[in-house]
Write a protein that holds these residues in place. Structure first.
Motif, PDB file in Angstrom:
ATOM      1  N   LEU A 177     108.862  -9.052  54.177  1.00 44.04           N
ATOM      2  CA  LEU A 177     108.541  -7.626  54.182  1.00 44.04           C
ATOM      3  C   LEU A 177     109.808  -6.791  54.060  1.00 44.04           C
ATOM      4  O   LEU A 177     109.859  -5.806  53.306  1.00 44.04           O
ATOM      5  N   TYR A 178     110.843  -7.203  54.777  1.00 36.81           N
ATOM      6  CA  TYR A 178     112.116  -6.481  54.738  1.00 36.81           C
ATOM      7  C   TYR A 178     112.758  -6.565  53.354  1.00 36.81           C
ATOM      8  O   TYR A 178     113.072  -5.538  52.730  1.00 36.81           O
ATOM      9  N   ILE A 182     110.014  -0.977  59.137  1.00 42.25           N
ATOM     10  CA  ILE A 182     110.638  -2.159  58.536  1.00 42.25           C
ATOM     11  C   ILE A 182     111.731  -2.694  59.451  1.00 42.25           C
ATOM     12  O   ILE A 182     111.871  -3.914  59.631  1.00 42.25           O
ATOM     13  N   THR A 225     105.544   0.564  55.454  1.00 39.49           N
ATOM     14  CA  THR A 225     106.869   0.314  54.875  1.00 39.49           C
ATOM     15  C   THR A 225     107.842   1.455  55.154  1.00 39.49           C
ATOM     16  O   THR A 225     108.888   1.545  54.511  1.00 39.49           O
ATOM     17  N   THR A 274     110.820  -4.788  50.369  1.00 42.59           N
ATOM     18  CA  THR A 274     110.929  -3.336  50.295  1.00 42.59           C
ATOM     19  C   THR A 274     112.351  -2.882  50.011  1.00 42.59           C
ATOM     20  O   THR A 274     112.552  -1.814  49.416  1.00 42.59           O
ATOM     21  N   THR A 322     106.922  -1.337  45.129  1.00 42.03           N
ATOM     22  CA  THR A 322     106.839  -1.062  46.559  1.00 42.03           C
ATOM     23  C   THR A 322     106.154   0.280  46.796  1.00 42.03           C
ATOM     24  O   THR A 322     106.165   1.150  45.912  1.00 42.03           O
TER      25      THR A 322
END
Length: 291
Positions: A156-157, A116, A111, A160, A167
């Motif tokens: 995922l983007y 990212i 992350t 986070t 996170t």
């Protein structure tokens, strides 16, 4: 109106929706209805992409497929992330593996902001600038996997960056702004390449063209515009949400400082210096040594 029915997509949506609703009814959870609505709406967008006229024409027109790409990468994941599914999971299950490794070095590395950024922009570039695009038109399995990757990359983007779920990292909000700006730049670059470059899968679209609608070149130009402008427009709600959260975090921090100062004043700490700004943690260092 022509429709289609994507069995795997419907089964996945029903399974995820059922599990989410069941978790929200757990006796130990008081879950905000807005989060439930966001998550279910995100699942509904998957059905729109796979079981509507968009799916019926997605092998006929390039621009239709571009709409699907923007939806699965930017709209669906944002709504799913707004549903805070990971927080809900942690509230209703032990999730020991997730709790043990969720903030470990591997999770933090995956992350890391540059990672990212790459995870957000790479899938679309690979999809449209490699032979993968032709494969998605000829293989339902490859097409389904490519769509799943788009959703997971987008989630995922947004997971986070929004920070609604726990996170592995706590990056400054400004980092999210720079990542969003990078995504805009790559959207524009991809749009220009598709607009000015050679036709993608020309033989396929020539054979699939129904004799109505835009010709293949115009079709690809429209699709390039959808990927470029549509991607930026679809990202606006996230940018707005990001700035709202930024403002709320600043307000929360200011309240915490006020509470701390009030407690110090009540304990007599403020009387040691007599100057209120010397007791403000945010300003004390700046005025240290001045008299």
């Amino acid at each position: 109106m022509p429709l289609t029915f994507d069995v795997p997509a419907v089964l996945v949506v029903l399974a995820l929706g059922g599990l989410y609703l069941r978790a929200t009814r757990h006796r130990a959870v008081r879950w905000p209805p807005g989060r439930t609505a966001a998550f279910l709406t995100g699942l509904a967008t998957i059905l729109v992409v796979t079981c509507s006229p968009l799916a019926f024409y997605d092998r006929t027109f390039f621009w239709v497929r571009a709409v699907q790409t923007v939806t699965l990468l930017m709209i669906t994941p944002l709504l799913l992330a707004l549903g805070a599914p990971i927080r809900l999971l942690l509230d209703v299950t032990p999730a020991r593996w997730l709790r043990r490794h969720g903030r470990g070095p591997v999770a933090r590395a995956l992350t890391f902001p540059p990672v990212i950024t790459l995870a957000l922009v790479a899938p679309v570039l690979v999809l449209y600038l490699t032979p993968l695009y032709d494969l998605t038109l000829s293989s339902a399995v490859v097409d389904g996997l490519a769509r799943a990757v788009l959703v997971l990359s987008g989630f995922l983007y947004f997971w986070t960056r929004l920070g609604l779920d726990p996170t592995p990292r706590a990056d400054p909000h400004l980092v999210s702004v720079w990542i969003a700006f990078t995504e805009v730049v790559f959207d524009g670059a991809l749009g220009l390449v598709l607009w000015l470059g050679p036709l993608l899968a020309p033989a396929h679209y020539e054979a699939a063209h129904p004799g109505r609608g835009p010709d293949p070149r115009t079709d690809q130009i429209v699709g390039a515009g959808v990927l470029w402008i549509g991607g930026d427009v679809a990202g606006l709600p996230f940018v707005i949400a990001l700035f709202v959260r930024w403002a709320r975090d600043d307000e929360r921090r200011a309240k915490q400082i006020d509470v701390q100062l009030d407690e110090e004043a009540a304990a007599g700490a403020a009387s040691t210096s007599g100057l209120w700004w010397e007791n403000d943690p945010a300003l004390a260092d700046r005025f240290k040594g001045r008299g």
